[in-house]
Design a protein around this motif. Structure first.
Motif, PDB file in Angstrom:
ATOM      1  N   PHE A 137       4.063  16.248  10.672  1.00 16.73           N
ATOM      2  CA  PHE A 137       3.773  15.051   9.882  1.00 16.73           C
ATOM      3  C   PHE A 137       4.649  13.891  10.334  1.00 16.73           C
ATOM      4  O   PHE A 137       5.820  14.077  10.684  1.00 16.73           O
ATOM      5  CB  PHE A 137       4.024  15.313   8.390  1.00 16.73           C
ATOM      6  CG  PHE A 137       3.099  16.320   7.791  1.00 16.73           C
ATOM      7  CD1 PHE A 137       1.812  15.960   7.410  1.00 16.73           C
ATOM      8  CD2 PHE A 137       3.501  17.634   7.619  1.00 16.73           C
ATOM      9  CE1 PHE A 137       0.948  16.896   6.862  1.00 16.73           C
ATOM     10  CE2 PHE A 137       2.640  18.578   7.066  1.00 16.73           C
ATOM     11  CZ  PHE A 137       1.366  18.204   6.695  1.00 16.73           C
ATOM     12  N   PHE A 138       4.051  12.693  10.304  1.00 18.28           N
ATOM     13  CA  PHE A 138       4.766  11.458  10.613  1.00 18.28           C
ATOM     14  C   PHE A 138       4.511  10.446   9.512  1.00 18.28           C
ATOM     15  O   PHE A 138       3.381  10.323   9.030  1.00 18.28           O
ATOM     16  CB  PHE A 138       4.274  10.849  11.930  1.00 18.28           C
ATOM     17  CG  PHE A 138       4.544  11.697  13.134  1.00 18.28           C
ATOM     18  CD1 PHE A 138       5.783  11.695  13.751  1.00 18.28           C
ATOM     19  CD2 PHE A 138       3.549  12.508  13.651  1.00 18.28           C
ATOM     20  CE1 PHE A 138       6.029  12.489  14.847  1.00 18.28           C
ATOM     21  CE2 PHE A 138       3.778  13.300  14.758  1.00 18.28           C
ATOM     22  CZ  PHE A 138       5.020  13.291  15.360  1.00 18.28           C
ATOM     23  N   CYS A 139       5.547   9.742   9.136  1.00 12.04           N
ATOM     24  CA  CYS A 139       5.384   8.619   8.221  1.00 12.04           C
ATOM     25  C   CYS A 139       5.369   7.358   9.077  1.00 12.04           C
ATOM     26  O   CYS A 139       6.400   6.957   9.628  1.00 12.04           O
ATOM     27  CB  CYS A 139       6.524   8.564   7.200  1.00 12.04           C
ATOM     28  SG  CYS A 139       6.293   7.215   6.022  1.00 12.04           S
ATOM     29  N   ALA A 140       4.185   6.779   9.226  1.00  8.58           N
ATOM     30  CA  ALA A 140       4.031   5.603  10.083  1.00  8.58           C
ATOM     31  C   ALA A 140       2.664   4.981   9.839  1.00  8.58           C
ATOM     32  O   ALA A 140       1.789   5.577   9.215  1.00  8.58           O
ATOM     33  CB  ALA A 140       4.158   6.007  11.560  1.00  8.58           C
ATOM     34  N   ASP A 141       2.502   3.778  10.354  1.00  8.29           N
ATOM     35  CA  ASP A 141       1.218   3.086  10.361  1.00  8.29           C
ATOM     36  C   ASP A 141       0.465   3.554  11.605  1.00  8.29           C
ATOM     37  O   ASP A 141       0.913   3.335  12.726  1.00  8.29           O
ATOM     38  CB  ASP A 141       1.462   1.573  10.404  1.00  8.29           C
ATOM     39  CG  ASP A 141       0.189   0.755  10.464  1.00  8.29           C
ATOM     40  OD1 ASP A 141      -0.916   1.311  10.643  1.00  8.29           O
ATOM     41  OD2 ASP A 141       0.300  -0.481  10.345  1.00  8.29           O
ATOM     42  N   VAL A 142      -0.655   4.222  11.422  1.00  7.63           N
ATOM     43  CA  VAL A 142      -1.377   4.809  12.556  1.00  7.63           C
ATOM     44  C   VAL A 142      -1.809   3.749  13.574  1.00  7.63           C
ATOM     45  O   VAL A 142      -1.929   4.046  14.764  1.00  7.63           O
ATOM     46  CB  VAL A 142      -2.590   5.635  12.062  1.00  7.63           C
ATOM     47  CG1 VAL A 142      -3.699   4.722  11.524  1.00  7.63           C
ATOM     48  CG2 VAL A 142      -3.105   6.548  13.161  1.00  7.63           C
ATOM     49  N   GLU A 143      -2.003   2.515  13.126  1.00  5.03           N
ATOM     50  CA  GLU A 143      -2.468   1.477  14.056  1.00  5.03           C
ATOM     51  C   GLU A 143      -1.377   0.986  15.004  1.00  5.03           C
ATOM     52  O   GLU A 143      -1.686   0.410  16.037  1.00  5.03           O
ATOM     53  CB  GLU A 143      -3.056   0.304  13.282  1.00  5.03           C
ATOM     54  CG  GLU A 143      -4.349   0.669  12.580  1.00  5.03           C
ATOM     55  CD  GLU A 143      -4.968  -0.500  11.869  1.00  5.03           C
ATOM     56  OE1 GLU A 143      -5.743  -1.229  12.519  1.00  5.03           O
ATOM     57  OE2 GLU A 143      -4.683  -0.694  10.671  1.00  5.03           O
TER      58      GLU A 143
ATOM     59  N   ILE B 229       0.840  -1.200   0.000  1.00  4.92           N
ATOM     60  CA  ILE B 229       0.000   0.000   0.000  1.00  4.92           C
ATOM     61  C   ILE B 229       0.874   1.248   0.000  1.00  4.92           C
ATOM     62  O   ILE B 229       0.647   2.194  -0.761  1.00  4.92           O
ATOM     63  CB  ILE B 229      -0.957  -0.001   1.203  1.00  4.92           C
ATOM     64  CG1 ILE B 229      -1.984  -1.132   1.060  1.00  4.92           C
ATOM     65  CG2 ILE B 229      -1.669   1.340   1.349  1.00  4.92           C
ATOM     66  CD1 ILE B 229      -2.823  -1.369   2.300  1.00  4.92           C
ATOM     67  N   ALA B 230       1.915   1.244   0.856  1.00  4.44           N
ATOM     68  CA  ALA B 230       2.825   2.392   0.913  1.00  4.44           C
ATOM     69  C   ALA B 230       3.508   2.611  -0.438  1.00  4.44           C
ATOM     70  O   ALA B 230       3.597   3.745  -0.935  1.00  4.44           O
ATOM     71  CB  ALA B 230       3.850   2.193   2.016  1.00  4.44           C
TER      72      ALA B 230
ATOM     73  N   ILE C   4      -0.540  11.943   9.570  1.00  4.86           N
ATOM     74  CA  ILE C   4       0.176  10.674   9.560  1.00  4.86           C
ATOM     75  C   ILE C   4      -0.212   9.906   8.305  1.00  4.86           C
ATOM     76  O   ILE C   4      -1.386   9.883   7.919  1.00  4.86           O
ATOM     77  CB  ILE C   4      -0.096   9.848  10.842  1.00  4.86           C
ATOM     78  CG1 ILE C   4       0.781   8.585  10.877  1.00  4.86           C
ATOM     79  CG2 ILE C   4      -1.572   9.532  11.001  1.00  4.86           C
ATOM     80  CD1 ILE C   4       0.802   7.882  12.227  1.00  4.86           C
ATOM     81  N   ASP C   5       0.788   9.332   7.648  1.00  2.00           N
ATOM     82  CA  ASP C   5       0.548   8.562   6.436  1.00  2.00           C
ATOM     83  C   ASP C   5       1.622   7.486   6.327  1.00  2.00           C
ATOM     84  O   ASP C   5       2.758   7.688   6.767  1.00  2.00           O
ATOM     85  CB  ASP C   5       0.566   9.469   5.198  1.00  2.00           C
ATOM     86  CG  ASP C   5      -0.134   8.849   4.009  1.00  2.00           C
ATOM     87  OD1 ASP C   5      -1.243   9.302   3.672  1.00  2.00           O
ATOM     88  OD2 ASP C   5       0.413   7.892   3.412  1.00  2.00           O
TER      89      ASP C   5
END
Length: 195
Positions: A89-95, A6-7, A68-69
């Protein structure tokens, strides 16, 4: 769905993302009003992409915006567009990301079908709300239009958009549902955390 895939998929779309955007200001206004985005709120924009709603939050007087994305390229573009000190902004999996704060408004705009486990996502996001805060899942087009849009190359990276009644029932496990709209213009479910 594989989150790394997905990323990568969204990384490939990032350079031309803004050029392909279709905005309906009346729909965005309805969504943000229903989500209670107003002066002084702290907003978490989940799957923020290139920051398509960041300017709208700021225009409504948000105190802070956190985007976040999972896509590094989307986040890179968003950071360049919004260098303000109250936008992060953060690049990460929110879960799986760890947050040191809670939020007044958590928004998932035009992204919900790209999360493979809606139950897990809603539970996680509801836990990030301040008392009285809102969680919103919204799309700037109808459910049928979203599902049709995802039949092409996005089909490997998305699931069908839940019926609004089903999503509202899922929200109701954690929140008080305050908005439920699914018509030919838009889709929105918003829930409020207990005070």
């Amino acid at each position: 769905m594989d989150k790394k895939a997905i990323a990568s998929y969204f990384d490939s779309l990032a350079p031309n993302w803004d050029a392909g955007l279709v905005r309906r200001e009346d729909v965005i206004d309805t969504i943000l009003s229903g989500a209670q985005v107003c002066e002084g709120v702290d907003v978490l924009d989940v799957a923020c992409g290139t920051g398509v709603l960041i300017g709208d939050y700021l225009a409504r007087g948000a105190r802070s915006v956190t985007g976040i994305d999972i896509s590094p390229e989307m986040v890179s573009i968003a950071r360049k567009k919004y260098p303000q000190p109250n936008v992060t902004f953060f690049c990460a999996d929110v879960e799986t990301a760890k947050f040191e704060r809670k939020f007044d408004c958590v928004m998932v705009y035009n992204a919900f079908p790209h999360f493979p486990d809606p139950q897990s996502l809603v539970r996680s996001l509801a836990g990030l709300l301040k008392p009285g805060g809102t969680l919103t899942v919204a799309h700037g087009m109808s459910r049928a239009a979203i599902d049709a849009h995802h039949t092409g190359s996005a089909s490997a990276h998305s699931i069908g958009l839940m019926d609004a009644d089903a999503l509202a029932a899922l929200f109701a496990q954690y929140l008080d549902v305050t908005v439920q709209i699914s018509d030919d213009r838009m889709y929105q479910v918003t829930g409020r955390a207990s005070l």
